[in-house]
Design a protein around this motif. Structure first.
Motif, PDB file in Angstrom:
ATOM      1  N   ILE A 124      89.099  63.933  17.423  1.00 35.87           N
ATOM      2  CA  ILE A 124      87.869  63.459  16.775  1.00 35.87           C
ATOM      3  C   ILE A 124      87.485  64.430  15.658  1.00 35.87           C
ATOM      4  CG2 ILE A 124      85.380  63.110  17.078  1.00 35.87           C
ATOM      5  CD1 ILE A 124      86.914  60.763  18.203  1.00 35.87           C
ATOM      6  N   ALA A 125      87.553  65.718  15.935  1.00 33.35           N
ATOM      7  CA  ALA A 125      87.228  66.716  14.908  1.00 33.35           C
ATOM      8  C   ALA A 125      88.202  66.612  13.738  1.00 33.35           C
ATOM      9  CB  ALA A 125      87.242  68.115  15.509  1.00 33.35           C
ATOM     10  N   LEU A 126      89.476  66.458  14.038  1.00 38.12           N
ATOM     11  CA  LEU A 126      90.480  66.335  12.985  1.00 38.12           C
ATOM     12  C   LEU A 126      90.198  65.092  12.132  1.00 38.12           C
ATOM     13  CD1 LEU A 126      93.057  67.359  11.645  1.00 38.12           C
ATOM     14  CD2 LEU A 126      94.361  66.090  13.364  1.00 38.12           C
ATOM     15  N   GLY A 127      89.934  63.977  12.766  1.00 39.63           N
ATOM     16  CA  GLY A 127      89.617  62.767  12.031  1.00 39.63           C
ATOM     17  C   GLY A 127      88.360  62.923  11.188  1.00 39.63           C
ATOM     18  N   THR A 128      87.387  63.641  11.707  1.00 43.46           N
ATOM     19  CA  THR A 128      86.152  63.887  10.973  1.00 43.46           C
ATOM     20  C   THR A 128      86.424  64.677   9.695  1.00 43.46           C
ATOM     21  OG1 THR A 128      84.857  63.813  13.013  1.00 43.46           O
ATOM     22  CG2 THR A 128      83.853  64.950  11.125  1.00 43.46           C
ATOM     23  N   VAL A 129      87.242  65.718   9.808  1.00 49.31           N
ATOM     24  CA  VAL A 129      87.587  66.532   8.633  1.00 49.31           C
ATOM     25  C   VAL A 129      88.404  65.709   7.641  1.00 49.31           C
ATOM     26  CG1 VAL A 129      88.883  68.556   7.834  1.00 49.31           C
ATOM     27  CG2 VAL A 129      87.461  68.715   9.895  1.00 49.31           C
ATOM     28  N   LEU A 130      89.363  64.951   8.164  1.00 50.74           N
ATOM     29  CA  LEU A 130      90.217  64.154   7.271  1.00 50.74           C
ATOM     30  C   LEU A 130      89.413  63.098   6.515  1.00 50.74           C
ATOM     31  CD1 LEU A 130      93.355  63.745   9.541  1.00 50.74           C
ATOM     32  CD2 LEU A 130      93.203  65.092   7.427  1.00 50.74           C
ATOM     33  N   ALA A 131      88.520  62.398   7.217  1.00 44.23           N
ATOM     34  CA  ALA A 131      87.752  61.321   6.567  1.00 44.23           C
ATOM     35  C   ALA A 131      86.565  61.875   5.791  1.00 44.23           C
ATOM     36  CB  ALA A 131      87.271  60.314   7.606  1.00 44.23           C
ATOM     37  N   GLY A 132      85.770  62.682   6.442  1.00 42.21           N
ATOM     38  CA  GLY A 132      84.541  63.159   5.822  1.00 42.21           C
ATOM     39  C   GLY A 132      84.752  64.222   4.766  1.00 42.21           C
ATOM     40  N   GLY A 133      85.783  65.042   4.954  1.00 44.13           N
ATOM     41  CA  GLY A 133      86.025  66.123   4.012  1.00 44.13           C
ATOM     42  C   GLY A 133      87.085  65.811   2.986  1.00 44.13           C
ATOM     43  N   LYS A 134      88.259  65.451   3.462  1.00 54.22           N
ATOM     44  CA  LYS A 134      89.399  65.229   2.569  1.00 54.22           C
ATOM     45  C   LYS A 134      89.478  63.799   2.044  1.00 54.22           C
ATOM     46  CE  LYS A 134      93.174  67.594   3.436  1.00 54.22           C
ATOM     47  NZ  LYS A 134      93.313  68.708   2.514  1.00 54.22           N
ATOM     48  N   LYS A 135      88.618  62.926   2.569  1.00 50.38           N
ATOM     49  CA  LYS A 135      88.567  61.510   2.154  1.00 50.38           C
ATOM     50  C   LYS A 135      89.895  60.789   2.411  1.00 50.38           C
ATOM     51  CE  LYS A 135      84.432  62.356   0.652  1.00 50.38           C
ATOM     52  NZ  LYS A 135      83.423  62.449   1.660  1.00 50.38           N
ATOM     53  N   LYS A 136      90.591  61.215   3.463  1.00 49.87           N
ATOM     54  CA  LYS A 136      91.852  60.584   3.865  1.00 49.87           C
ATOM     55  C   LYS A 136      91.562  59.685   5.060  1.00 49.87           C
ATOM     56  CE  LYS A 136      94.863  64.181   2.081  1.00 49.87           C
ATOM     57  NZ  LYS A 136      95.975  65.082   2.365  1.00 49.87           N
ATOM     58  N   VAL A 137      91.003  58.524   4.772  1.00 51.39           N
ATOM     59  CA  VAL A 137      90.501  57.636   5.814  1.00 51.39           C
ATOM     60  C   VAL A 137      91.625  57.108   6.707  1.00 51.39           C
ATOM     61  CG1 VAL A 137      89.215  55.510   6.253  1.00 51.39           C
ATOM     62  CG2 VAL A 137      88.467  57.073   4.445  1.00 51.39           C
ATOM     63  N   LYS A 138      92.774  56.763   6.134  1.00 58.37           N
ATOM     64  CA  LYS A 138      93.885  56.233   6.949  1.00 58.37           C
ATOM     65  C   LYS A 138      94.408  57.297   7.914  1.00 58.37           C
ATOM     66  CE  LYS A 138      94.329  51.964   5.887  1.00 58.37           C
ATOM     67  NZ  LYS A 138      93.926  50.991   6.888  1.00 58.37           N
ATOM     68  N   GLU A 139      94.566  58.527   7.429  1.00 56.55           N
ATOM     69  CA  GLU A 139      95.017  59.614   8.314  1.00 56.55           C
ATOM     70  C   GLU A 139      93.970  59.886   9.387  1.00 56.55           C
ATOM     71  OE1 GLU A 139      96.490  63.161   6.372  1.00 56.55           O
ATOM     72  OE2 GLU A 139      97.242  61.955   4.711  1.00 56.55           O
ATOM     73  N   ALA A 140      92.710  59.817   9.015  1.00 59.33           N
ATOM     74  CA  ALA A 140      91.631  60.014   9.983  1.00 59.33           C
ATOM     75  C   ALA A 140      91.672  58.932  11.061  1.00 59.33           C
ATOM     76  CB  ALA A 140      90.285  59.987   9.268  1.00 59.33           C
ATOM     77  N   GLU A 141      91.933  57.713  10.634  1.00 55.84           N
ATOM     78  CA  GLU A 141      92.016  56.605  11.588  1.00 55.84           C
ATOM     79  C   GLU A 141      93.102  56.874  12.624  1.00 55.84           C
ATOM     80  OE1 GLU A 141      93.148  51.909  11.382  1.00 55.84           O
ATOM     81  OE2 GLU A 141      91.965  52.708   9.712  1.00 55.84           O
ATOM     82  N   GLU A 142      94.240  57.398  12.184  1.00 50.32           N
ATOM     83  CA  GLU A 142      95.322  57.733  13.116  1.00 50.32           C
ATOM     84  C   GLU A 142      94.864  58.787  14.116  1.00 50.32           C
ATOM     85  OE1 GLU A 142      98.122  56.040  13.406  1.00 50.32           O
ATOM     86  OE2 GLU A 142      97.435  54.800  11.739  1.00 50.32           O
ATOM     87  N   ALA A 143      94.151  59.800  13.644  1.00 48.62           N
ATOM     88  CA  ALA A 143      93.637  60.840  14.543  1.00 48.62           C
ATOM     89  C   ALA A 143      92.659  60.239  15.551  1.00 48.62           C
ATOM     90  CB  ALA A 143      92.964  61.952  13.741  1.00 48.62           C
ATOM     91  N   PHE A 144      91.807  59.333  15.086  1.00 49.83           N
ATOM     92  CA  PHE A 144      90.849  58.697  15.990  1.00 49.83           C
ATOM     93  C   PHE A 144      91.549  57.806  17.018  1.00 49.83           C
ATOM     94  CE2 PHE A 144      87.509  59.057  12.415  1.00 49.83           C
ATOM     95  CZ  PHE A 144      87.067  60.286  12.889  1.00 49.83           C
TER      96      PHE A 144
END
Length: 128
Positions: free
Chosen positions: A64-84
């Motif tokens: 969840i933290a990784l997805g948060t950083v990827l989506a909220g910080g790096k704006k990598k929504v697809k990668e964040a989705e995978e983490a979630f």
């Protein structure tokens, strides 16, 4: 049976350390926009949690933290989705860190929940 006990004790010890690390990453690296540092530390946390290193709930929090950083910080929504998705596989009741929800984080998490429920995830988890 005695051989299993120390292993369980180690997992419990990792849980506390990993939870502290996750919170620190969000409070320090994420809030100070050091997103690459945050990802690096969370990747190390994932490695520490492999196998029986952490409980499923703690592994989910790392994802969840990784997805948060990827989506909220790096704006990598697809990668964040995978983490979630990985987080929800570990703990179908996993939730976002309330203080760190952005629109990108929410979109990625909601997409992950839809994917997790369509692949046999708990519908009860989707209601939360």
């Amino acid at each position: 049976a005695l051989l299993a006990w120390p292993r369980a004790a180690v997992a419990a010890g990792n849980d506390k350390d990993i939870l502290e690390l996750v919170q620190s990453v969000l409070d320090v690296e994420y809030l100070n926009t050091k997103f690459d540092d945050a990802v690096t530390k969370l990747e190390l946390a994932k490695q520490a949690c492999e196998g029986d290193g952490c409980s499923p709930k703690v592994r989910a929090k790392v994802f969840i933290a990784l997805g948060t950083v990827l989506a909220g910080g790096k704006k990598k929504v697809k990668e964040a989705e995978e983490a979630f998705v990985e987080a929800l596989r570990e703990d179908p009741r996993a939730t976002l860190f309330g203080d760190y929800i952005t629109s990108e984080v929410e979109v990625a998490f909601n997409n992950a929940r839809k994917r997790a429920s369509s692949s046999g995830g708990s519908s009860q988890a989707n209601a939360t």
